[in-house]
Design a protein around this motif. Sequence first.
Motif, PDB file in Angstrom:
ATOM      1  N   TRP A 169       0.850  -1.206   0.000  1.00  0.00           N
ATOM      2  CA  TRP A 169       0.000   0.000   0.000  1.00  0.00           C
ATOM      3  C   TRP A 169       0.882   1.252   0.000  1.00  0.00           C
ATOM      4  O   TRP A 169       0.713   2.164  -0.814  1.00  0.00           O
ATOM      5  CB  TRP A 169      -0.921  -0.030   1.210  1.00  0.00           C
ATOM      6  CG  TRP A 169      -1.914   1.084   1.308  1.00  0.00           C
ATOM      7  CD1 TRP A 169      -2.361   1.892   0.309  1.00  0.00           C
ATOM      8  CD2 TRP A 169      -2.604   1.521   2.486  1.00  0.00           C
ATOM      9  NE1 TRP A 169      -3.277   2.802   0.779  1.00  0.00           N
ATOM     10  CE2 TRP A 169      -3.452   2.592   2.110  1.00  0.00           C
ATOM     11  CE3 TRP A 169      -2.596   1.100   3.811  1.00  0.00           C
ATOM     12  CZ2 TRP A 169      -4.264   3.256   3.031  1.00  0.00           C
ATOM     13  CZ3 TRP A 169      -3.413   1.751   4.724  1.00  0.00           C
ATOM     14  CH2 TRP A 169      -4.235   2.821   4.329  1.00  0.00           C
ATOM     15  N   GLY A 212      -5.110  -0.875  -0.181  1.00  0.00           N
ATOM     16  CA  GLY A 212      -5.973   0.057   0.535  1.00  0.00           C
ATOM     17  C   GLY A 212      -6.035  -0.227   2.024  1.00  0.00           C
ATOM     18  O   GLY A 212      -5.554  -1.244   2.513  1.00  0.00           O
ATOM     19  N   LYS A 241      -2.526   7.716   5.116  1.00  0.00           N
ATOM     20  CA  LYS A 241      -3.952   7.961   4.877  1.00  0.00           C
ATOM     21  C   LYS A 241      -4.170   9.288   4.154  1.00  0.00           C
ATOM     22  O   LYS A 241      -5.020   9.390   3.267  1.00  0.00           O
ATOM     23  CB  LYS A 241      -4.711   7.935   6.198  1.00  0.00           C
ATOM     24  CG  LYS A 241      -4.772   6.555   6.839  1.00  0.00           C
ATOM     25  CD  LYS A 241      -5.475   6.585   8.186  1.00  0.00           C
ATOM     26  CE  LYS A 241      -5.491   5.199   8.831  1.00  0.00           C
ATOM     27  NZ  LYS A 241      -6.140   5.226  10.167  1.00  0.00           N
ATOM     28  N   TYR A 248      -7.531   7.969  -3.775  1.00  0.00           N
ATOM     29  CA  TYR A 248      -7.663   6.537  -3.494  1.00  0.00           C
ATOM     30  C   TYR A 248      -7.418   5.683  -4.738  1.00  0.00           C
ATOM     31  O   TYR A 248      -8.291   4.911  -5.174  1.00  0.00           O
ATOM     32  CB  TYR A 248      -9.038   6.224  -2.898  1.00  0.00           C
ATOM     33  CG  TYR A 248      -9.357   7.016  -1.663  1.00  0.00           C
ATOM     34  CD1 TYR A 248      -8.744   6.720  -0.443  1.00  0.00           C
ATOM     35  CD2 TYR A 248     -10.242   8.088  -1.702  1.00  0.00           C
ATOM     36  CE1 TYR A 248      -9.023   7.449   0.706  1.00  0.00           C
ATOM     37  CE2 TYR A 248     -10.527   8.841  -0.565  1.00  0.00           C
ATOM     38  CZ  TYR A 248      -9.902   8.518   0.631  1.00  0.00           C
ATOM     39  OH  TYR A 248     -10.185   9.268   1.761  1.00  0.00           O
ATOM     40  N   ASP A 293      -3.113   8.843   0.475  1.00  0.00           N
ATOM     41  CA  ASP A 293      -4.125   8.058  -0.237  1.00  0.00           C
ATOM     42  C   ASP A 293      -5.318   8.937  -0.618  1.00  0.00           C
ATOM     43  O   ASP A 293      -5.788   8.918  -1.767  1.00  0.00           O
ATOM     44  CB  ASP A 293      -4.584   6.901   0.657  1.00  0.00           C
ATOM     45  CG  ASP A 293      -5.268   5.786  -0.118  1.00  0.00           C
ATOM     46  OD1 ASP A 293      -5.267   5.819  -1.372  1.00  0.00           O
ATOM     47  OD2 ASP A 293      -5.816   4.877   0.519  1.00  0.00           O
ATOM     48  N   LEU A 298       1.485   3.566  -3.471  1.00  0.00           N
ATOM     49  CA  LEU A 298       0.972   4.944  -3.410  1.00  0.00           C
ATOM     50  C   LEU A 298       2.066   5.941  -3.753  1.00  0.00           C
ATOM     51  O   LEU A 298       1.835   6.910  -4.487  1.00  0.00           O
ATOM     52  CB  LEU A 298       0.413   5.245  -2.020  1.00  0.00           C
ATOM     53  CG  LEU A 298      -1.033   4.859  -1.723  1.00  0.00           C
ATOM     54  CD1 LEU A 298      -1.423   5.338  -0.336  1.00  0.00           C
ATOM     55  CD2 LEU A 298      -1.987   5.430  -2.762  1.00  0.00           C
TER      56      LEU A 298
END
Length: 219
Positions: free
Chosen positions: A74, A131, A111, A119, A114, A78
Amino acid sequence: MSPIKEDYLKIIFELGGTRVKVSNKQIAISLNIAAGSVTEMVNKLLRDGLAKHEPYSGVTLTAKGARLAKLLIWKHRLWEVFLVRKLGFKLSDVDQEADVLEHVTSPKLLKALDKWLGYPRHCPHGGVIPGKDGHYSRESHVVLNDVKDGHTVAVDRFIDNRDLLTYLGDIKLDIGDVVHVVRHAPFDGPVIVHNLTDHTKLTIGYKAAHYIFVRPVKK
């Protein structure tokens, strides 16, 4: 956990280690390291309860190992999205930078990143981004080298390896390209394909063909 151990978890996950058995040879080629080093690190993963091993078959991640791998993936993917989309990095250059950034990314920053990126669900080389809930759509684990002559497939994703991505950039093979497999050369030779998207003929090396994942073409 050391960055090296994290890299092993990521590559086993990327090679399908939550669903299929991954060989030490696959790991060694993907990470560009000696097979002996892989054996040593796999044994450490086994002792830590992060992986399971079946002799002469391969390694898979345990539930604990898969959870850690998903978090690492993740973060890593990202940052790859950020580097390509926002800073204009070439695909072949993002892996090393994302490796550095993922190791210093706090949960709060992760977070926020993201959300800011909207997202995203896929990284620039086609990998699924798990995610925050850990759920992700299934990735293809069928490699180009295993596609029979005469079949047509779409390129789904590439292994996150700088040399591979540089090579694929040179021969101009992209995510989403539809290719028709003409033939496999004997004695571990290259795979000859017609890129139906770009209308070109490509000769793809044996090693590279093991790290190009494909999916069936919808009719």
